[in-house]
Motif scaffolding. Structure first.
Motif, mmCIF file in Angstrom:
data_model
loop_
_atom_site.group_PDB
_atom_site.id
_atom_site.type_symbol
_atom_site.label_atom_id
_atom_site.label_comp_id
_atom_site.label_asym_id
_atom_site.label_seq_id
_atom_site.Cartn_x
_atom_site.Cartn_y
_atom_site.Cartn_z
ATOM 1 N N ALA A 37 0.835 -1.205 0.000
ATOM 2 C CA ALA A 37 0.000 0.000 0.000
ATOM 3 C C ALA A 37 0.871 1.256 0.000
ATOM 4 O O ALA A 37 0.542 2.236 -0.679
ATOM 5 N N ASP A 41 0.558 3.953 -2.847
ATOM 6 C CA ASP A 41 0.202 5.322 -2.491
ATOM 7 C C ASP A 41 1.143 6.325 -3.144
ATOM 8 O O ASP A 41 0.723 7.403 -3.555
ATOM 9 N N GLU A 46 -3.861 10.199 -9.657
ATOM 10 C CA GLU A 46 -5.044 10.829 -9.074
ATOM 11 C C GLU A 46 -6.290 10.223 -9.711
ATOM 12 O O GLU A 46 -6.304 9.947 -10.910
ATOM 13 N N THR A 48 -7.686 7.310 -9.240
ATOM 14 C CA THR A 48 -7.729 5.862 -9.414
ATOM 15 C C THR A 48 -8.956 5.300 -8.697
ATOM 16 O O THR A 48 -9.190 5.606 -7.523
ATOM 17 N N ARG A 49 -9.739 4.502 -9.404
ATOM 18 C CA ARG A 49 -10.880 3.790 -8.808
ATOM 19 C C ARG A 49 -10.360 2.495 -8.211
ATOM 20 O O ARG A 49 -9.611 1.777 -8.866
ATOM 21 N N ILE A 50 -10.780 2.182 -6.988
ATOM 22 C CA ILE A 50 -10.341 0.972 -6.306
ATOM 23 C C ILE A 50 -11.545 0.058 -6.114
ATOM 24 O O ILE A 50 -12.556 0.472 -5.539
ATOM 25 N N LEU A 65 -4.452 0.625 2.110
ATOM 26 C CA LEU A 65 -4.141 1.767 1.250
ATOM 27 C C LEU A 65 -4.708 3.068 1.824
ATOM 28 O O LEU A 65 -4.216 4.152 1.517
ATOM 29 N N GLY A 66 -5.753 2.975 2.637
ATOM 30 C CA GLY A 66 -6.309 4.164 3.264
ATOM 31 C C GLY A 66 -7.079 5.062 2.311
ATOM 32 O O GLY A 66 -7.176 6.266 2.554
ATOM 33 N N ARG A 67 -7.623 4.493 1.246
ATOM 34 C CA ARG A 67 -8.425 5.258 0.284
ATOM 35 C C ARG A 67 -9.796 4.603 0.157
ATOM 36 O O ARG A 67 -9.976 3.444 0.494
ATOM 37 N N LYS A 68 -10.735 5.357 -0.396
ATOM 38 C CA LYS A 68 -12.067 4.810 -0.623
ATOM 39 C C LYS A 68 -11.995 3.700 -1.654
ATOM 40 O O LYS A 68 -11.228 3.787 -2.623
ATOM 41 N N TYR A 69 -12.799 2.684 -1.444
ATOM 42 C CA TYR A 69 -12.881 1.579 -2.400
ATOM 43 C C TYR A 69 -14.318 1.086 -2.452
ATOM 44 O O TYR A 69 -15.117 1.380 -1.550
ATOM 45 N N HIS A 95 -10.223 6.616 -15.923
ATOM 46 C CA HIS A 95 -9.197 6.702 -14.887
ATOM 47 C C HIS A 95 -8.571 5.333 -14.678
ATOM 48 O O HIS A 95 -9.118 4.316 -15.085
#
Length: 153
Positions: A37, A41, A46, A48-50, A65-69, A95
């Motif tokens: 992650a 990171d 910028e 990126t869809r998870i 990763l600490g991002r929205k998914y 994206h």
């Protein structure tokens, strides 16, 4: 388009009474997920869809990763390469897309996109394979842009 394929990190072994979707990461798997992650990171574009399989081990990997998914049911164990590519909207997504999932389908998806004979690619637990599509001389090409192992991130 960039398609980043991330196999979930090391998880508990299958055992009687434990639903496969409930298998959690081991302590080693948690460390693998955090290492990869960190690399992701630093490198993800910028926007990126998870997308993650609904399996607990995949969600835990994505959480590192600490991002929205988004959880996508079609990425659950038993998925096909077509399911993965449809979920990612390959090759036309606007994206980059990061897919957190399972073997063997991730390896089968890689083999299909990279035209590797034998039908599958071995992906180590926690590893990332980064593909990029481009057009050259009127032909669409798929390039292997990066491979990052969990032990070397």
């Amino acid at each position: 388009m960039d398609l980043i394929i991330w196999r979930h990190a090391e998880a508990e072994e299958e055992r009687d009474g434990l639903d496969d979707l409930e298998r959690a990461l081991t302590s080693r798997g948690e460390k693998q997920a955090v290492r990869v992650a960190g690399w992701l990171d630093r490198n993800l574009p910028e926007g990126t869809r998870i997308l993650s399989s609904p399996a607990r081990r995949c969600e835990q990997t994505a959480l590192a990763l600490g991002r929205k998914y988004k959880i996508r049911e079609e990425l659950a164990p038993g998925a096909t390469p077509d399911d993965v590519l449809r979920a990612a909207q390959w090759p036309s997504a606007k994206h980059a897309v990061l897919v957190v999932g399972h073997q063997p389908v991730l390896g089968e998806t890689l083999a299909q996109l990279l035209r590797i004979e034998g039908g599958s690619v071995a992906i180590r637990k926690g590893a990332v394979w980064w593909l990029r599509t481009r057009e050259r001389d009127g032909l669409e090409q798929t390039l292997l842009w990066a491979v990052q192992g969990a032990e070397t991130a």
